[in-house]
Design an enzyme around this catalytic site. Structure first.
Site, PDB file in Angstrom:
ATOM      1  N   HIS A  78     -56.453 -31.789 -10.731  1.00 13.35           N
ATOM      2  CA  HIS A  78     -57.040 -31.324  -9.477  1.00 13.35           C
ATOM      3  C   HIS A  78     -56.007 -31.089  -8.377  1.00 13.35           C
ATOM      4  CE1 HIS A  78     -56.627 -35.617  -8.787  1.00 13.35           C
ATOM      5  NE2 HIS A  78     -56.666 -35.361  -7.493  1.00 13.35           N
TER       6      HIS A  78
HETATM    7  C1  UD1 Z   1     -58.961 -35.900  -2.769  1.00 11.42           C
HETATM    8  C2  UD1 Z   1     -57.669 -36.605  -2.345  1.00 11.42           C
HETATM    9  C3  UD1 Z   1     -56.772 -36.796  -3.563  1.00 11.42           C
HETATM   10  C4  UD1 Z   1     -57.521 -37.507  -4.684  1.00 11.42           C
HETATM   11  C5  UD1 Z   1     -58.791 -36.716  -4.996  1.00 11.42           C
HETATM   12  C6  UD1 Z   1     -59.614 -37.366  -6.087  1.00 11.42           C
HETATM   13  C7  UD1 Z   1     -56.830 -36.116  -0.089  1.00 11.42           C
HETATM   14  C8  UD1 Z   1     -55.776 -35.406   0.659  1.00 11.42           C
HETATM   15  N1  UD1 Z   1     -56.911 -35.797  -1.408  1.00 11.42           N
HETATM   16  O1  UD1 Z   1     -58.620 -34.598  -3.228  1.00 11.42           O
HETATM   17  O2  UD1 Z   1     -55.671 -37.577  -3.192  1.00 11.42           O
HETATM   18  O3  UD1 Z   1     -56.702 -37.579  -5.817  1.00 11.42           O
HETATM   19  O4  UD1 Z   1     -59.578 -36.648  -3.787  1.00 11.42           O
HETATM   20  O5  UD1 Z   1     -60.703 -36.572  -6.406  1.00 11.42           O
HETATM   21  O6  UD1 Z   1     -57.525 -36.922   0.460  1.00 11.42           O
HETATM   22  N2  UD1 Z   1     -65.553 -30.947  -3.238  1.00 11.42           N
HETATM   23  C9  UD1 Z   1     -66.784 -30.897  -3.814  1.00 11.42           C
HETATM   24  N3  UD1 Z   1     -67.570 -32.021  -3.774  1.00 11.42           N
HETATM   25  C10 UD1 Z   1     -67.178 -33.158  -3.149  1.00 11.42           C
HETATM   26  C11 UD1 Z   1     -65.917 -33.190  -2.535  1.00 11.42           C
HETATM   27  C12 UD1 Z   1     -65.105 -32.078  -2.600  1.00 11.42           C
HETATM   28  O7  UD1 Z   1     -67.192 -29.881  -4.373  1.00 11.42           O
HETATM   29  O8  UD1 Z   1     -67.941 -34.147  -3.151  1.00 11.42           O
HETATM   30  C13 UD1 Z   1     -64.704 -29.744  -3.311  1.00 11.42           C
HETATM   31  C14 UD1 Z   1     -64.734 -28.913  -2.045  1.00 11.42           C
HETATM   32  O9  UD1 Z   1     -64.595 -27.570  -2.410  1.00 11.42           O
HETATM   33  C15 UD1 Z   1     -63.498 -29.379  -1.324  1.00 11.42           C
HETATM   34  C16 UD1 Z   1     -62.535 -29.650  -2.472  1.00 11.42           C
HETATM   35  O10 UD1 Z   1     -63.345 -30.175  -3.501  1.00 11.42           O
HETATM   36  O11 UD1 Z   1     -63.014 -28.438  -0.406  1.00 11.42           O
HETATM   37  C17 UD1 Z   1     -61.422 -30.627  -2.127  1.00 11.42           C
HETATM   38  O12 UD1 Z   1     -61.971 -31.869  -1.666  1.00 11.42           O
HETATM   39  P1  UD1 Z   1     -61.060 -32.872  -0.795  1.00 11.42           P
HETATM   40  O13 UD1 Z   1     -61.757 -34.132  -0.545  1.00 11.42           O
HETATM   41  O14 UD1 Z   1     -60.536 -32.127   0.398  1.00 11.42           O
HETATM   42  O15 UD1 Z   1     -59.801 -33.110  -1.728  1.00 11.42           O
HETATM   43  P2  UD1 Z   1     -59.710 -33.476  -3.301  1.00 11.42           P
HETATM   44  O16 UD1 Z   1     -59.076 -32.334  -3.996  1.00 11.42           O
HETATM   45  O17 UD1 Z   1     -60.993 -33.993  -3.836  1.00 11.42           O
END
Ligand code: UD1
Length: 363
Positions: free
Chosen positions: A203
């Site tokens: 991811h």
């Molecule tokens: C976050 C953490 C990362 C961790 C990962 C585990 C930060 C900077 N990154 O990354 O360190 O390894 O979580 O999963 O905090 N999304 C969904 N559903 C959700 C949440 C997110 O669809 O419940 C999608 C959205 O499109 C969102 C993207 O995932 O924009 C990224 O989510 P985000 O929480 O910003 O970062 P992660 O890539 O999940």
């Protein structure tokens, strides 16, 4: 003593489970604040169920956005919650944006801050997590470390000795506690995969945000999948990127994000794991499963020096590495990866000079 735990994203929840259980056993008052960084059931609420953590007392529902938007929303919503909580300690976990936001708010409000999993460094500031780690450690009053290299990193950065407490790995507590329940899921059987299977989790922006990189990883996974089952539970952002580049990953078994216990069952029985996750590098070390980490660096070097991890820069080398991967005869557990780290976190909080001063004042 009252603890306020701030969590928000998937890797926070197994760490919280360990400390919450130990603090409850010690009779401490606890409150859980969920920022809402992760909101899909598979990334969030399923963990609370699998790990028997009570539902959050407060959910700030910040959702997704740019790092600036997300962190700003967290700061704004955390301020009144932490300010009005009467907590003696705010506990933050790991390196996600929720960790950073709570660290900024607690330290500005003058509430003592403890960082669980302090001192890990990839020395790569293109990773948002590295920035979160550095800032959180600078602000924390108590730096609870998972490994001795983390102690050394904090000392080298000038952190005072009395703020550093080696406690070991809280995520390993939860893994060891959860293995019997994980086996009972029989998830591997349900999928019909055997011990030759390879499990994939990816991811990180460095792997999934570049179409060229993602295509080369997809090609390597499809080649591995000619020889053996490849199971790929994809994070939502990875699924989105795969759809954008239009790769169909022939023969690879694609799933949505998998619940904690099911993932543990999958990993424990695997031939090898391919990942870019931090936590998975640790979990495979304890399980004794070969781990190929698609990154240039790791903030968890102990998983290489003492565990089963290996960094892989070029995805094209994956098929050969997978064929040669072998489990160690006996998995090695680094110091403090023993199932008792949560108890040591609680002991460190109780032994802190500020706690002792409070007790003396009450007497
Ligand atoms: C976050 C953490 C990362 C961790 C990962 C585990 C930060 C900077 N990154 O990354 O360190 O390894 O979580 O999963 O905090 N999304 C969904 N559903 C959700 C949440 C997110 O669809 O419940 C999608 C959205 O499109 C969102 C993207 O995932 O924009 C990224 O989510 P985000 O929480 O910003 O970062 P992660 O890539 O999940």
């Amino acid at each position: 003593m009252k603890l306020l735990h701030v969590v928000g994203a998937r890797p926070n929840f197994p760490k919280l489970a360990s400390v919450y259980r130990a603090a409850a056993a010690a009779g401490l008052t606890q409150q859980i604040v969920h920022t809402g960084q992760h909101y899909d059931a598979e990334l969030s609420s399923s963990f609370f169920g699998d790990l028997s953590i009570p539902a959050p007392d407060v959910n700030l529902s910040v959702g997704s956005g740019t790092h600036g938007q997300q962190t700003a929303r967290m700061i704004e919503r955390l301020e009144p919650v932490i300010g009005g909580s009467g907590a003696d300690w705010v506990l933050v976990y790991g390196d996600v944006n929720s960790t950073l936001a709570a660290a900024l708010v607690a330290s500005k409000l003058g509430v003592r801050l403890a960082h669980v999993e302090a001192g890990l460094r990839s020395h790569d500031r293109t990773m948002p997590e590295e920035i979160n780690r550095i800032v959180t450690d600078r602000l924390a009053d108590l730096l609870l470390t998972p490994s001795r290299d983390a102690d050394a990193a904090l000392r080298a950065e000038g952190e005072p000795e009395e703020e550093i407490a080696f406690v070991g790995n809280v995520m390993v507590d939860t893994l060891l506690h959860s293995l019997p329940a994980a086996r009972q899921t029989r998830f591997r059987n349900q999928l019909g995969v055997d011990g030759s299977a390879v499990i994939v989790t990816l991811h990180r922006p460095s792997n999934v945000d570049s179409p060229e990189r993602l295509r080369s990883i997809a090609a390597a996974l499809s080649e591995v999948a000619r020889d053996r089952p490849v199971v790929f539970p994809a994070h939502p952002r990875t699924a989105e990127r795969l759809a954008q580049v239009g790769t169909d990953l022939p023969n690879v078994r694609r799933l949505g994000p998998v619940a904690y216990l099911c993932m543990l069952d999958l990993m424990e029985g695997a031939h090898a794991v391919i990942t870019d996750s931090g936590g998975v590098q640790e979990e495979t070390t304890v399980l004794g499963v070969p781990c190929l980490t698609l990154r240039e660096n790791t903030e968890r070097p102990i998983t290489i020096s003492e565990g089963t991890n290996r960094l892989v820069s070029d995805p094209a080398t994956l098929p050969g590495l997978i064929r040669r991967a072998r489990r160690p005869a006996v998995p090695h557990r680094p110091e403090g990866w023993d199932g008792q780290a949560g108890e040591r976190v609680v002991q460190a909080l109780l032994a802190h000079p500020s706690t002792k001063a409070g007790v003396l004042a009450e007497v």
